[in-house]
Design an enzyme around this catalytic site. Structure first.
Site, PDB file in Angstrom:
ATOM      1  N   ILE A  30       0.909  -1.155   0.000  1.00  0.00           N
ATOM      2  CA  ILE A  30       0.000   0.000   0.000  1.00  0.00           C
ATOM      3  C   ILE A  30       0.947   1.203   0.000  1.00  0.00           C
ATOM      4  O   ILE A  30       1.537   1.537   1.022  1.00  0.00           O
ATOM      5  CB  ILE A  30      -0.940   0.007   1.223  1.00  0.00           C
ATOM      6  CG1 ILE A  30      -1.838  -1.238   1.206  1.00  0.00           C
ATOM      7  CG2 ILE A  30      -1.775   1.283   1.234  1.00  0.00           C
ATOM      8  CD1 ILE A  30      -2.755  -1.358   2.400  1.00  0.00           C
ATOM      9  N   PRO A  31       1.164   1.809  -1.162  1.00  0.00           N
ATOM     10  CA  PRO A  31       2.300   2.713  -1.372  1.00  0.00           C
ATOM     11  C   PRO A  31       2.173   4.113  -0.779  1.00  0.00           C
ATOM     12  O   PRO A  31       2.122   5.117  -1.498  1.00  0.00           O
ATOM     13  CB  PRO A  31       2.404   2.756  -2.894  1.00  0.00           C
ATOM     14  CG  PRO A  31       0.990   2.584  -3.353  1.00  0.00           C
ATOM     15  CD  PRO A  31       0.370   1.631  -2.370  1.00  0.00           C
ATOM     16  N   CYS A  32       2.188   4.197   0.543  1.00  0.00           N
ATOM     17  CA  CYS A  32       2.121   5.506   1.197  1.00  0.00           C
ATOM     18  C   CYS A  32       3.363   6.342   0.890  1.00  0.00           C
ATOM     19  O   CYS A  32       3.323   7.563   1.012  1.00  0.00           O
ATOM     20  CB  CYS A  32       1.910   5.337   2.702  1.00  0.00           C
ATOM     21  SG  CYS A  32       3.154   4.353   3.527  1.00  0.00           S
ATOM     22  N   HIS A  33       4.450   5.689   0.464  1.00  0.00           N
ATOM     23  CA  HIS A  33       5.664   6.437   0.112  1.00  0.00           C
ATOM     24  C   HIS A  33       5.456   7.301  -1.132  1.00  0.00           C
ATOM     25  O   HIS A  33       6.237   8.214  -1.375  1.00  0.00           O
ATOM     26  CB  HIS A  33       6.847   5.472  -0.096  1.00  0.00           C
ATOM     27  CG  HIS A  33       6.666   4.523  -1.226  1.00  0.00           C
ATOM     28  ND1 HIS A  33       5.958   3.336  -1.084  1.00  0.00           N
ATOM     29  CD2 HIS A  33       7.083   4.564  -2.513  1.00  0.00           C
ATOM     30  CE1 HIS A  33       5.965   2.693  -2.238  1.00  0.00           C
ATOM     31  NE2 HIS A  33       6.629   3.416  -3.126  1.00  0.00           N
ATOM     32  N   ARG A  34       4.405   7.062  -1.884  1.00  0.00           N
ATOM     33  CA  ARG A  34       4.130   7.830  -3.098  1.00  0.00           C
ATOM     34  C   ARG A  34       3.339   9.106  -2.823  1.00  0.00           C
ATOM     35  O   ARG A  34       3.029   9.854  -3.745  1.00  0.00           O
ATOM     36  CB  ARG A  34       3.368   6.960  -4.111  1.00  0.00           C
ATOM     37  CG  ARG A  34       4.184   5.782  -4.612  1.00  0.00           C
ATOM     38  CD  ARG A  34       3.427   4.946  -5.610  1.00  0.00           C
ATOM     39  NE  ARG A  34       4.170   3.736  -5.907  1.00  0.00           N
ATOM     40  CZ  ARG A  34       3.617   2.590  -6.275  1.00  0.00           C
ATOM     41  NH1 ARG A  34       2.299   2.495  -6.414  1.00  0.00           N
ATOM     42  NH2 ARG A  34       4.366   1.531  -6.512  1.00  0.00           N
TER      43      ARG A  34
END
Length: 158
Positions: free
Chosen positions: A118-122
């Protein structure tokens, strides 16, 4: 719950499986518990290895997404951010039809238990700067560089 520690280029990650789904991928802070590799955890490790080798852009793993209904809506919106792209907190608030919830989106992002998948880094700040990441901004920048085809030479440790 089954759990395992995975040594990634951004440090040791804690991977957990619950009811046949990945329930947690987070930075490990305590390496003193028993671990068990399951077929699903092995699959997660294989897919993460491919991701870090720039051979995988999407993940094919069942996820146990937990949280409030609002948090789940944010996590589902994060899953729509394409590999190598970024979105702002306000973009996510608009995507979930709650344009005034920018700060709440940030709080939900902060509680994401399934990093990378779940790409919260994006998610970045409105002025296109890096903001908040549980592993630190250097690791967030590393992941964004990786996805943009950049070569990362640094390897992090815990």
């Amino acid at each position: 719950m089954k759990k395992y520690y995975y040594n990634s280029p951004i440090g040791t990650l804690y991977i957990a499986e619950k009811n046949g789904k990945i329930s947690n991928i987070s930075f490990a802070d305590n390496l003193n518990c028993e671990t068990e590799k399951t077929p699903l955890i092995n699959s997660a490790i294989k897919q993460l290895d491919e991701y870090f080798a720039q051979k995988r852009k999407t993940f094919d793993l069942p996820l146990c997404i937990e949280g409030t209904e609002f948090q789940k809506s944010v996590y589902n919106a994060l899953l729509k951010i394409e590999y190598g792209k970024t979105a702002t907190y306000s973009d996510i608030a608009n995507l979930i039809s709650n344009p005034n919830a920018t700060r709440a989106v940030g709080n939900a992002n902060n509680k994401n238990k399934i990093l990378i998948l779940i790409p919260c880094h994006r998610v970045i700040g409105k002025n296109k700067t890096l903001t908040g990441y549980s592993g630190g901004l250097e690791k967030k920048q590393y992941l964004l560089n990786l996805e943009r085809g950049g070569v990362n030479r640094r390897k992090f440790s815990n």
